[in-house]
Design a protein around this motif. Structure first.
Motif, PDB file in Angstrom:
ATOM      1  N   VAL A 129       0.839  -1.199   0.000  1.00 29.40           N
ATOM      2  CA  VAL A 129       0.000   0.000   0.000  1.00 29.40           C
ATOM      3  C   VAL A 129       0.873   1.249   0.000  1.00 29.40           C
ATOM      4  N   ARG A 130       1.903   1.257   0.825  1.00 25.06           N
ATOM      5  CA  ARG A 130       2.795   2.415   0.887  1.00 25.06           C
ATOM      6  C   ARG A 130       3.548   2.606  -0.426  1.00 25.06           C
ATOM      7  N   GLU A 131       3.965   1.507  -1.027  1.00 22.38           N
ATOM      8  CA  GLU A 131       4.663   1.579  -2.307  1.00 22.38           C
ATOM      9  C   GLU A 131       3.776   2.194  -3.378  1.00 22.38           C
ATOM     10  N   LEU A 132       2.529   1.749  -3.460  1.00 22.90           N
ATOM     11  CA  LEU A 132       1.596   2.303  -4.437  1.00 22.90           C
ATOM     12  C   LEU A 132       1.306   3.766  -4.141  1.00 22.90           C
ATOM     13  N   HIS A 133       1.218   4.103  -2.870  1.00 16.54           N
ATOM     14  CA  HIS A 133       0.978   5.489  -2.482  1.00 16.54           C
ATOM     15  C   HIS A 133       2.100   6.386  -2.989  1.00 16.54           C
ATOM     16  N   ARG A 134       3.343   5.940  -2.852  1.00 14.86           N
ATOM     17  CA  ARG A 134       4.479   6.721  -3.351  1.00 14.86           C
ATOM     18  C   ARG A 134       4.434   6.836  -4.871  1.00 14.86           C
ATOM     19  N   GLU A 135       4.090   5.746  -5.544  1.00 15.43           N
ATOM     20  CA  GLU A 135       4.030   5.773  -7.009  1.00 15.43           C
ATOM     21  C   GLU A 135       2.959   6.741  -7.499  1.00 15.43           C
ATOM     22  N   ILE A 136       1.832   6.787  -6.805  1.00 12.44           N
ATOM     23  CA  ILE A 136       0.764   7.714  -7.187  1.00 12.44           C
ATOM     24  C   ILE A 136       1.245   9.159  -7.062  1.00 12.44           C
ATOM     25  N   LYS A 137       1.927   9.470  -5.982  1.00 11.32           N
ATOM     26  CA  LYS A 137       2.387  10.844  -5.771  1.00 11.32           C
ATOM     27  C   LYS A 137       3.413  11.252  -6.824  1.00 11.32           C
ATOM     28  N   VAL A 138       4.298  10.337  -7.171  1.00 17.11           N
ATOM     29  CA  VAL A 138       5.283  10.629  -8.213  1.00 17.11           C
ATOM     30  C   VAL A 138       4.589  10.853  -9.552  1.00 17.11           C
ATOM     31  N   ALA A 139       3.642   9.967  -9.893  1.00 19.66           N
ATOM     32  CA  ALA A 139       2.928  10.089 -11.162  1.00 19.66           C
ATOM     33  C   ALA A 139       2.138  11.394 -11.227  1.00 19.66           C
ATOM     34  N   ALA A 140       1.474  11.735 -10.130  1.00 17.01           N
ATOM     35  CA  ALA A 140       0.686  12.970 -10.105  1.00 17.01           C
ATOM     36  C   ALA A 140       1.577  14.195 -10.247  1.00 17.01           C
TER      37      ALA A 140
END
Length: 236
Positions: A129-140
């Motif tokens: 979950v934390r990994e995906l959260h970081r990926e979302i922030k980078v993508a955004a």
């Protein structure tokens, strides 16, 4: 997750009928057309009474009439369009009240899933979950599409509730939620990311109450955007 009741990989809050790791090619036919047309109907872009032109849609999607007609037949099974030999394909849609009710259901179900996830999430699940959260922030931050990552993020939380029955209920309710929500409302991204921050923090601290409240607010915020859009279309 119960061994006796295995769940498919495609349970999430918005897209619920295709696993995220399917190939892009698989999404270029009827399924992609269904996704787009369903979103347009649910968001009010195609209001009730609109007659769908198969030729125009085929040109838009770069395909023949066949997959477009098949997509419309799929939407008719959801009660979103009417397919008649004489009158053609006409949008029935859902009332704004019905769509907002779906968001209310998703808020309640997702809140419960987040609460149960906070209670029983494993360290491995939390890391994902934390990994995906970081990926979302980078993508955004760079303006990339975050819809798929957002789906995977919520899917992992829903899985972490370890309740096949609740996941099935989420999947059913999610069928009538706009799939590409961030394309419809890009202004929601900053608020959504703040809510993600709070949700991840609640899961990490095993705070069941906070996790439920944040997840419910996540969908309440989305519903508020749709409510304003409906009000604007009606001129009220």
């Amino acid at each position: 997750m119960s061994v006796a009741e295995p769940m498919p990989d495609d349970v999430g809050p918005w897209p619920v009928d295709l696993a995220s790791d399917e190939t892009t090619t698989y999404r270029t036919g009827r399924e992609r057309i269904v996704d787009v047309l369903r979103d347009r109907v649910l968001s009010g872009v195609l209001p009730p009474g609109t007659k769908l032109n198969l030729d125009a849609l085929a040109d838009e999607f770069g395909t023949s009439r066949t997959p477009v007609r098949e997509a419309c037949l799929a939407l008719s099974q959801d009660g979103l369009v009417r397919v008649a030999q004489r009158s053609g394909i006409v949008v029935i849609g859902l009332s704004s009240e019905a769509i907002l009710e779906n968001f209310a259901l998703m808020a309640a179900l997702s809140g419960l899933a987040a609460q149960w996830a906070a209670r029983g999430i494993t360290e491995r699940e939390l890391r994902r979950v934390r990994e995906l959260h970081r990926e979302i922030k980078v993508a955004a931050a760079v303006g990339d599409d975050i819809a798929t990552l957002n789906w995977e993020f919520h899917r992992e939380i829903n899985r972490a509730c370890h309740s096949p029955r609740l996941q099935r209920m989420l999947a059913e309710a999610g069928r009538l939620i706009p799939r590409r929500f961030f394309e419809l409302f890009p202004e929601h991204v900053p608020c959504s990311l703040d809510e993600h921050d709070a949700l991840v923090a609640a899961l990490g601290s095993r705070d069941e109450t906070a996790a439920r409240q944040v997840a419910e607010q996540h969908f309440d915020s989305a519903a508020a955007l749709l409510r304003r859009q409906f009000a604007g279309r009606s001129g009220t």
